[in-house]
Enzyme design. Structure first.
Site, PDB file in Angstrom:
ATOM      1  N   ARG A   1       0.938  -1.128   0.040  1.00  0.00           N
ATOM      2  CA  ARG A   1      -0.159   0.091  -0.034  1.00  0.00           C
ATOM      3  C   ARG A   1       0.986   1.503   0.103  1.00  0.00           C
ATOM      4  O   ARG A   1       2.154   1.239   0.028  1.00  0.00           O
ATOM      5  CB  ARG A   1      -0.888   0.120   1.339  1.00  0.00           C
ATOM      6  CG  ARG A   1       0.041   0.024   2.385  1.00  0.00           C
ATOM      7  CD  ARG A   1      -1.077   0.344   3.565  1.00  0.00           C
ATOM      8  NE  ARG A   1      -0.571   0.471   4.910  1.00  0.00           N
ATOM      9  CZ  ARG A   1       0.253   1.130   5.597  1.00  0.00           C
ATOM     10  NH1 ARG A   1       0.571   2.427   4.689  1.00  0.00           N
ATOM     11  NH2 ARG A   1       0.729   1.201   6.815  1.00  0.00           N
TER      12      ARG A   1
ATOM     13  N   ASP B   1      10.143   8.385  11.572  1.00  0.00           N
ATOM     14  CA  ASP B   1       8.919   8.235  11.095  1.00  0.00           C
ATOM     15  C   ASP B   1       8.442   9.687  10.204  1.00  0.00           C
ATOM     16  O   ASP B   1       9.361  10.322   9.525  1.00  0.00           O
ATOM     17  CB  ASP B   1       7.916   7.868  12.173  1.00  0.00           C
ATOM     18  CG  ASP B   1       6.745   6.911  11.423  1.00  0.00           C
ATOM     19  OD1 ASP B   1       6.242   7.363  10.618  1.00  0.00           O
ATOM     20  OD2 ASP B   1       6.275   6.174  12.325  1.00  0.00           O
TER      21      ASP B   1
END
Length: 302
Positions: free
Chosen positions: A106, A209
């Site tokens: 994804r 992140d």
């Protein structure tokens, strides 16, 4: 270097499993974000604390707005145009899709560059496989999805641009990588050039992140698993560290009327979650952010 900052938990925003991609909409005085496995997008009006939620048929991981308030999103199967209705209905039209080289992939982290091109990267969702099938793609203002621009990524993250748009940042947050790279970037062509290691988080706590850049050109990254925000100067030197109540911050974005509030989404781990994990937090880091660019193309009405 370590700073003590008051951090507010936005309880009205609710609790996510994997909160990601906070996007500030100044004209609405509202913050948007997604909960990836829940297949939903959330809006929180900061003035009234009113929460709105939209459900999707598949996971949505990253998105940006256009000037008309429509959304371009990186989802499971490709890039979509999304219309969000006041009736809590999200209508989506597929625009483009890459040829995924592996199953179970994804889109993950993404946003627009300073010229309004939408960029998003892909990953194999099962991180235990440590698959390098992930890649970074560019969806330009003409609605064309590029071939892979950067390949060999495990867990693509940390996409951001310097204030002048001439440096692109990209990270890989997989435990085997934990790197942030900087690329020379051609704003006119939308092409990354020379690549260098900008920050190696093996030297610090956590994994890099999602990220944001402030007006000083400094790069803020969420140190996932370490409950920290780390700010690196344009030269790659760590100059600030802010502790957070949640252990897994996932992405940060500047917002508020003066762009001096830093909003942080977080992840709720499957085990040993604390009462704070999964919420959105707000803090004043003492520096102003940059407006998030809109997508420059024309999106169809879904």
């Amino acid at each position: 270097m370590s700073a003590t900052v008051r951090v507010e938990r936005l309880d009205a925003g609710g609790r996510a499993t994997v909160g990601e991609c906070p996007v500030w909409r100044g004209e609405e005085n509202a913050l948007y974000w997604v909960d990836i496995p829940a297949r939903r997008m959330v809006r929180l009006d900061i003035g009234t604390a009113r929460r709105t939620e939209w459900a999707f048929d598949e996971q949505v991981a990253c998105f940006a707005f256009d000037s008309a308030g429509r959304v371009v999103a990186g989802m499971e199967s490709g890039v979509f145009a999304v219309t969000l209705s006041d009736a809590n209905e999200a209508r989506a039209i597929a625009l483009a899709a890459p040829e995924f080289p592996a199953s179970g992939m994804r889109f993950n982290d993404g946003r627009c560059d300073r010229q309004g091109r939408f960029w998003a990267g892909t990953m194999v969702q099962d991180m235990s496989l440590a698959s390098t099938a992930g890649a970074l793609y560019r969806f330009d203002e003409k609605g064309t999805l590029s071939a892979p621009v950067v390949e060999g990524l495990i867990t693509q993250n940390g996409l951001a641009w310097s204030p002048d748009g001439r440096t692109m940042y990209l990270s890989d947050s997989h435990p085997q990588r934990r790197l942030v790279w900087a690329f020379d970037f051609g704003p006119e062509t939308g092409t990354p050039g020379a690549q260098r290691v900008f920050a190696d988080l093996h030297d610090y706590a956590g994994r890099p992140d999602g990220a944001a850049v402030d007006v000083d050109g400094c790069y803020w990254t969420c140190a996932n698993d370490a409950g920290r925000l780390l700010r690196f100067t344009p030269q790659g030197r760590l100059d600030r560290e802010i502790a957070l109540p949640a252990s897994k911050p996932s992405m940060c974005a500047f917002g508020g009327a003066d762009l001096k509030t830093l909003f942080v989404t977080t992840i709720r781990p499957a085990t040993n979650a604390t009462e704070d994990d999964g919420f959105v937090f707000a803090l004043n880091p003492g520096v102003q952010g940059l407006p998030e660019p809109n997508y420059a193309g024309v999106l169809p009405v879904a």
